[in-house]
Scaffold this motif. Structure first.
Motif, mmCIF file in Angstrom:
data_model
loop_
_atom_site.group_PDB
_atom_site.id
_atom_site.type_symbol
_atom_site.label_atom_id
_atom_site.label_comp_id
_atom_site.label_asym_id
_atom_site.label_seq_id
_atom_site.Cartn_x
_atom_site.Cartn_y
_atom_site.Cartn_z
ATOM 1 N N ARG A 145 5.561 5.930 -12.903
ATOM 2 C CA ARG A 145 5.013 6.638 -11.747
ATOM 3 C C ARG A 145 3.721 7.372 -12.134
ATOM 4 N N ARG A 146 3.726 8.043 -13.294
ATOM 5 C CA ARG A 146 2.505 8.728 -13.766
ATOM 6 C C ARG A 146 1.372 7.734 -13.970
ATOM 7 N N TRP A 147 1.692 6.577 -14.569
ATOM 8 C CA TRP A 147 0.690 5.538 -14.798
ATOM 9 C C TRP A 147 0.095 5.069 -13.470
ATOM 10 N N ARG A 148 0.942 4.796 -12.499
ATOM 11 C CA ARG A 148 0.466 4.320 -11.198
ATOM 12 C C ARG A 148 -0.319 5.398 -10.459
ATOM 13 N N ASP A 149 0.074 6.657 -10.631
ATOM 14 C CA ASP A 149 -0.687 7.753 -10.035
ATOM 15 C C ASP A 149 -2.100 7.823 -10.636
ATOM 16 N N MET A 150 -2.194 7.610 -11.954
ATOM 17 C CA MET A 150 -3.502 7.604 -12.619
ATOM 18 C C MET A 150 -4.363 6.464 -12.107
ATOM 19 N N ALA B 265 -4.145 4.990 -9.220
ATOM 20 C CA ALA B 265 -4.519 5.285 -7.830
ATOM 21 C C ALA B 265 -5.653 6.312 -7.790
ATOM 22 N N LEU B 266 -5.574 7.344 -8.626
ATOM 23 C CA LEU B 266 -6.640 8.348 -8.685
ATOM 24 C C LEU B 266 -7.952 7.704 -9.130
ATOM 25 N N ARG C 120 -9.322 5.671 -6.156
ATOM 26 C CA ARG C 120 -9.871 6.552 -5.109
ATOM 27 C C ARG C 120 -11.195 7.163 -5.555
#
Length: 130
Positions: A12-17, A19-20, A23
Motif C-alpha cells: 500500500r505504501r509503495w502504491r501510494d508513492m 500515485a503521488l 500526480r
C-alpha cells in the motif's frame, strides 16, 4: 497473519508513492506546459543549471542519465530536442573524444530561471506534509 498485514501495508505504501509521483508529474507537466517545457525537460535543465552554477561547465550525457529517470535513448532524444530549440548545446568531451558534453545555452539558462519558481511551487504544493 501479522506478516501478511505487514506485507499489505508495504505494498500500500509503495502504491501510494507511485500515485503521488504520477500526480506530481502531471501537475508539473500542466504548470510547465505554458513555458514550452515538460517536467523531463526541466529536470535535465535543472541538472545542467546546478552544475553550471557550481562549476561553470557541462555534464557528460552519462552523468545526466545518472541524475534523471530516463532511459539513455529517451535522454538522447530529449537532449536533441532541447538542442534544436536552442536551450542546450552539445560538444565533444576533451578527456574522451567519443564522449559528448551538454551545457545550457544563455537561452536555456534564462528559461530555467523563469520556470524554476513555477516548478518549485508545484513541488511545495504536492509534497508538503500538510
Amino acid at each position: 497473519m501479522a506478516a501478511k498485514q505487514a506485507e499489505q501495508a508495504l505494498v500500500r505504501r509503495w502504491r501510494d508513492m507511485l500515485a503521488l509521483h504520477a500526480r506530481t508529474q502531471c501537475a508539473l507537466d500542466r504548470a510547465l506546459h505554458g513555458h514550452g517545457v515538460c517536467a523531463s525537460d526541466f529536470e535535465v535543465m535543472d541538472v545542467l543549471a546546478a552544475n553550471s552554477a557550481a562549476h561553470g561547465c557541462s555534464y557528460r550525457v552519462q552523468e545526466i542519465s545518472e541524475r534523471v529517470h530516463l532511459s539513455q535513448s529517451a535522454l538522447s532524444r530529449l537532449i536533441a530536442r532541447l538542442e534544436k530549440e536552442g536551450l542546450v548545446e552539445r560538444g565533444t568531451c576533451p578527456e574522451d573524444r567519443r564522449g559528448v558534453r551538454v551545457s545550457l545555452t544563455a537561452k536555456g539558462r534564462a528559461l530555467h530561471g523563469e520556470v524554476l519558481p513555477v516548478q518549485r511551487a508545484v513541488l511545495t504544493r504536492m509534497l508538503s506534509d500538510g
